[in-house]
Enzyme design. Structure first.
Site, PDB file in Angstrom:
ATOM      1  N   THR A  82       0.889  -1.183  -0.027  1.00 53.65           N
ATOM      2  CA  THR A  82      -0.139  -0.088  -0.020  1.00 53.65           C
ATOM      3  C   THR A  82       0.809   1.405  -0.019  1.00 53.65           C
ATOM      4  OG1 THR A  82      -1.764  -1.099   1.098  1.00 53.65           O
ATOM      5  CG2 THR A  82      -1.838   1.240   1.355  1.00 53.65           C
ATOM      6  N   SER A  84       1.569  -7.616  -0.800  1.00 49.31           N
ATOM      7  CA  SER A  84       2.474  -8.779  -0.068  1.00 49.31           C
ATOM      8  C   SER A  84       1.677  -9.938   0.138  1.00 49.31           C
ATOM      9  CB  SER A  84       2.764  -8.008   1.327  1.00 49.31           C
ATOM     10  OG  SER A  84       1.595  -7.961   2.166  1.00 49.31           O
ATOM     11  N   THR A 138       1.753  -4.383   4.346  1.00 45.30           N
ATOM     12  CA  THR A 138       1.419  -4.657   5.593  1.00 45.30           C
ATOM     13  C   THR A 138       0.682  -6.007   5.800  1.00 45.30           C
ATOM     14  OG1 THR A 138      -0.793  -3.530   5.830  1.00 45.30           O
ATOM     15  CG2 THR A 138       1.080  -2.253   6.358  1.00 45.30           C
ATOM     16  N   ASP A 139      -0.011  -6.622   4.568  1.00 45.25           N
ATOM     17  CA  ASP A 139      -0.799  -7.799   4.887  1.00 45.25           C
ATOM     18  C   ASP A 139       0.200  -9.196   5.425  1.00 45.25           C
ATOM     19  OD1 ASP A 139      -2.925  -6.390   4.398  1.00 45.25           O
ATOM     20  OD2 ASP A 139      -3.387  -7.329   2.436  1.00 45.25           O
TER      21      ASP A 139
HETATM   22  N1  ASP Z   1      -2.534  -4.830   0.137  1.00 50.05           N
HETATM   23  C1  ASP Z   1      -1.379  -4.302   0.733  1.00 50.05           C
HETATM   24  C2  ASP Z   1      -0.193  -5.179   0.938  1.00 50.05           C
HETATM   25  O1  ASP Z   1       0.471  -5.491   0.037  1.00 50.05           O
HETATM   26  C3  ASP Z   1      -1.851  -3.742   2.374  1.00 50.05           C
HETATM   27  C4  ASP Z   1      -1.156  -3.003   2.786  1.00 50.05           C
HETATM   28  O2  ASP Z   1       0.233  -2.819   2.317  1.00 50.05           O
HETATM   29  O3  ASP Z   1      -1.359  -2.196   3.699  1.00 50.05           O
HETATM   30  O4  ASP Z   1       0.060  -5.988   1.862  1.00 50.05           O
END
Ligand code: ASP
Length: 324
Positions: A12, A58, A91-92
């Site tokens: 993100t 991620s 963050t995932d």
């Molecule tokens: N979709 C995102 C990721 O790549 C979520 C994030 O980064 O907060 O994990």
């Protein structure tokens, strides 16, 4: 002149939505060079060398990519021209990469993971300040010898303990205080805690090309047996049960693990409860079960995969779990 290595992997923090009001449902669009260039003052902190290892969400990261990232971190940590390493990451699954690096990388140099909960197009995107803070943390001498770190929402967390606990809020990591070692305020890096020195040697990256399959099976009232049978049939080498309470198992989980252990799989009792320890039980050795101790199911799975890849015995893995 020495400096920082900034590795971009996506997430993100590198994403934009079609509408500025939209805080979810966005696409990774930004390269690491552009992200850095867009943050006023970022390159005044240190000389920063950017590298785009990949640029994806991620959720889509594969084991081979995480191993590749770890190898690059290992190489950079050995490079006298690199003082610290920052990795932008979705963050995932950030906590999974952080724990993998915790297990496999041993360096006094700061290794810092950073992400964002809001896309770069949001009116109050958290990515730029998170990245600025991560660069400051990686550049601080006080960050040396503290293990893998995660910087999010002004907090500095131990990668060993970092876990996402909210789906959308900017305080998704560390809001409950777990794993927080310090903070960054007005650009100053403050530490209150230092993690204990590791009791286990690092698990070497050398020789790791892929990792064996280990499944996590969530346990609940009146759970069925088929998930265990499917794991065995699919060729899993281990199963982590996200059990109830202190790693209690339903009847199906007990039977499923017994079948798996007979087939040579290593089975770990972890817990679906987010906080607390899973303590060993007197009956575990007879049943061939291992307690996850302080590791959550995701962490226990990663440890099991790496340990199995290195040919560790269940007895040695039991000790490895206990020592985390
Ligand atoms: N979709 C995102 C990721 O790549 C979520 C994030 O980064 O907060 O994990």
């Amino acid at each position: 002149m020495a400096g920082l290595l900034l590795i971009g992997t996506g997430g993100t923090i590198a994403a934009t939505a079609t509408d500025t009001q939209r805080l979810t449902d966005y696409q990774v669009t930004q390269g690491i060079d552009a992200m850095l260039a867009a943050i006023p003052g970022a390159t005044d902190i240190a000389q920063v060398h950017c590298e785009q290892l990949f640029n994806i969400d991620s959720r889509a990261l594969r084991t081979s990519q995480v191993i590749r990232l770890a190898r690059r971190v290992r190489q950079a940590a050995d490079d006298p021209a690199v003082d610290g390493i920052v990795i932008t990451h979705g963050t995932d699954s950030l906590e999974e990469t952080a724990f993998f690096l915790h297990l496999t990388i041993d360096t006094p140099k700061p290794v810092v993971l950073v992400g964002a909960m809001r896309p770069a197009s949001a009116p109050s995107a958290d990515g730029p300040l998170n990245l600025l803070n991560a660069l400051r943390v990686a550049n601080a001498t006080d960050s040396c010898e503290r293990g893998v770190l995660v910087v999010m929402n002004d907090s500095i967390l131990a990668g060993r303990w970092a876990a996402k606990s909210h789906t959308t809020r900017v305080d998704a990591f560390g809001a409950d205080g777990l794993g927080i070692l310090g903070n960054v305020c007005d650009g100053a890096v403050h530490y209150a805690l230092r993690p204990d020195p590791r009791r286990q040697p690092v698990l070497p990256l050398a020789g790791l090309r892929s990792l064996p399959m280990v499944d996590i099976i969530h346990d609940y009232q009146d759970a069925p047996l088929h998930a265990y049978q499917a794991a065995i049939q699919a060729g899993a080498r281990g199963i982590v049960v996200a059990g109830m309470g202190n790693g209690s198992l339903s009847t199906a989980a007990e039977r499923g693990c017994a079948q798996a252990v007979r087939k040579g799989l290593v089975c770990v009792r972890a817990s679906r409860v987010p906080r607390g320890t899973v303590t060993p039980k007197a009956s575990d050795p007879g049943l061939g079960l291992l307690a996850a101790h302080h590791l959550n199911p995701l962490q226990a799975r990663i440890l099991l995969r790496v340990a199995l890849a290195h040919g560790w015995t269940p007895q040695a893995i039991a000790q490895l779990l206990a020592d985390q």
